[in-house]
Design an enzyme around this catalytic site. Structure first.
Site, PDB file in Angstrom:
ATOM      1  N   ASP A 106       0.846  -1.206   0.000  1.00 48.27           N
ATOM      2  CA  ASP A 106       0.000   0.000   0.000  1.00 48.27           C
ATOM      3  C   ASP A 106       0.871   1.242   0.000  1.00 48.27           C
ATOM      4  O   ASP A 106       2.077   1.168   0.175  1.00 48.27           O
ATOM      5  CB  ASP A 106      -0.889  -0.006   1.251  1.00 48.27           C
ATOM      6  CG  ASP A 106      -0.025  -0.116   2.512  1.00 48.27           C
ATOM      7  OD1 ASP A 106       0.408   0.921   3.013  1.00 48.27           O
ATOM      8  OD2 ASP A 106       0.245  -1.251   2.974  1.00 48.27           O
TER       9      ASP A 106
ATOM     10  N   ASP B 196       0.503   3.587   2.317  1.00 44.05           N
ATOM     11  CA  ASP B 196       0.207   4.127   3.636  1.00 44.05           C
ATOM     12  C   ASP B 196      -0.971   5.105   3.486  1.00 44.05           C
ATOM     13  O   ASP B 196      -2.017   4.679   2.971  1.00 44.05           O
ATOM     14  CB  ASP B 196       1.465   4.767   4.250  1.00 44.05           C
ATOM     15  CG  ASP B 196       1.370   4.828   5.767  1.00 44.05           C
ATOM     16  OD1 ASP B 196       0.836   3.872   6.361  1.00 44.05           O
ATOM     17  OD2 ASP B 196       1.792   5.822   6.352  1.00 44.05           O
TER      18      ASP B 196
HETATM   19  N1  ADE Z   1       2.186  -3.169   6.796  1.00 43.03           N
HETATM   20  C1  ADE Z   1       1.675  -3.085   5.563  1.00 43.03           C
HETATM   21  N2  ADE Z   1       1.354  -1.810   5.247  1.00 43.03           N
HETATM   22  C2  ADE Z   1       1.695  -1.062   6.316  1.00 43.03           C
HETATM   23  C3  ADE Z   1       1.626   0.310   6.612  1.00 43.03           C
HETATM   24  N3  ADE Z   1       1.153   1.196   5.734  1.00 43.03           N
HETATM   25  N4  ADE Z   1       2.053   0.721   7.823  1.00 43.03           N
HETATM   26  C4  ADE Z   1       2.557  -0.157   8.712  1.00 43.03           C
HETATM   27  N5  ADE Z   1       2.624  -1.472   8.484  1.00 43.03           N
HETATM   28  C5  ADE Z   1       2.220  -1.926   7.304  1.00 43.03           C
END
Ligand code: ADE
Length: 272
Positions: A209, A211
């Site tokens: 992703d 975030d």
């Molecule tokens: N694991 C997968 N995506 C994450 C994110 N955006 N922040 C923290 N841990 C994660």
């Protein structure tokens, strides 16, 4: 000679390692408590491999509840010399898109409620952490990715947050502004403990992703992490199988000294 034993710690979406031959499950006791799961040991070709799912079967341990010390301890007791951890992560760079792999070489530890050392009162030690990733081990991951035509990005900084909540928008912008590449919740204190255990360590960060900083992408949620992690599970398995298949029988000395990190690190005087 030290026989090389390849350890794999699986993260979100990686709870198993298909392709291990002569597979058996081992329960190894640790004075540090219970590890996340039984160790699955076996071989790929002639390489001995040991697999441990970090969150346990059924994903029962939250990042803060994982017994990182017990996990590293049982891997050490199983003879692991080289450890590859697979970690799902969010990305702060547009070019590190969901589904891509980043071979990070630095970590920033923002965790605050985990046991981060095997040492302490009675036996004080300070191991070097300037270069937390074994470059030769990372090179093997890169070679295997190239051989399997798996795109990856080499180098980068992984900031490890405590979680279990994802970051706020302000935190996400801050990490991005600081130049970090990816964010996850599990590589620390794993990398520190591996160093204290003199195990060579490298991380395959699997981007799931953006975030929550990216104006054109949805904010991270569990569904997006799980979806991308599941889509990538077969690729991760293929990558690990290739690394294992091509792994040398003898442990290669680590150029940054991870396999003798305790030399000169212990400050406590030996008892008379
Ligand atoms: N694991 C997968 N995506 C994450 C994110 N955006 N922040 C923290 N841990 C994660």
């Amino acid at each position: 000679m030290t026989q090389a034993v390849l350890g794999i710690i699986g993260g979100s979406g990686v709870y198993d390692l298909p392709g291990i031959e002569d597979l058996s499950e081992e329960r190894i006791a640790s004075p540090w408590g219970d590890p996340s799961d039984l160790l699955r040991t076996g071989r790929v070709g002639t390489t001995r491999v040991v697999f441990l799912p970090r969150h346990g079967r059924g994903h029962v341990y939250s990042p803060s509840d994982i017994n990182y010390r017990a996990n590293i301890d049982v891997l050490k007791r199983a003879g692991v010399t080289d450890l590859i951890s697979v970690s799902a992560c969010g990305s702060f760079k547009a070019e590190l898109y969901p589904g891509s792999f980043v071979l990070v070489d630095q970590f920033v530890d923002r965790t605050f409620k985990r046991d981060t050392s095997f040492f302490g009162k009675g036996c004080v030690a300070h191991v070097p952490m300037a270069h937390p990733v074994g470059p030769r081990l990372q090179g093997r991951i890169a070679d295997a990715a190239k051989a399997e035509s798996i795109p990856f990005s080499q180098g980068g900084t992984y900031v490890c947050i405590e979680g279990p909540q994802f970051s706020t928008y302000a935190e996400s912008l801050t990490y991005k502004g600081l130049g970090y590449d990816v964010v996850g919740m599990t590589a620390m204190p794993e990398a520190k403990l591996a160093r204290e255990a003199e195990i060579t360590y490298a991380t395959i960060a699997m981007v799931t992703d953006f975030d929550c900083w990216h104006p054109e992408h949805d904010d991270v949620d569990v569904a997006s992490v799980v979806k991308i992690a599941q889509q990538n599970a077969a690729t991760v398995a293929k990558l690990i199988a290739r690394i294992a298949r091509d792994f040398p029988a003898e442990h290669e000395p680590c150029p940054v000294g991870s396999d003798h990190a305790l030399d000169g690190a212990i400050m406590t005087a030996p008892s008379m």
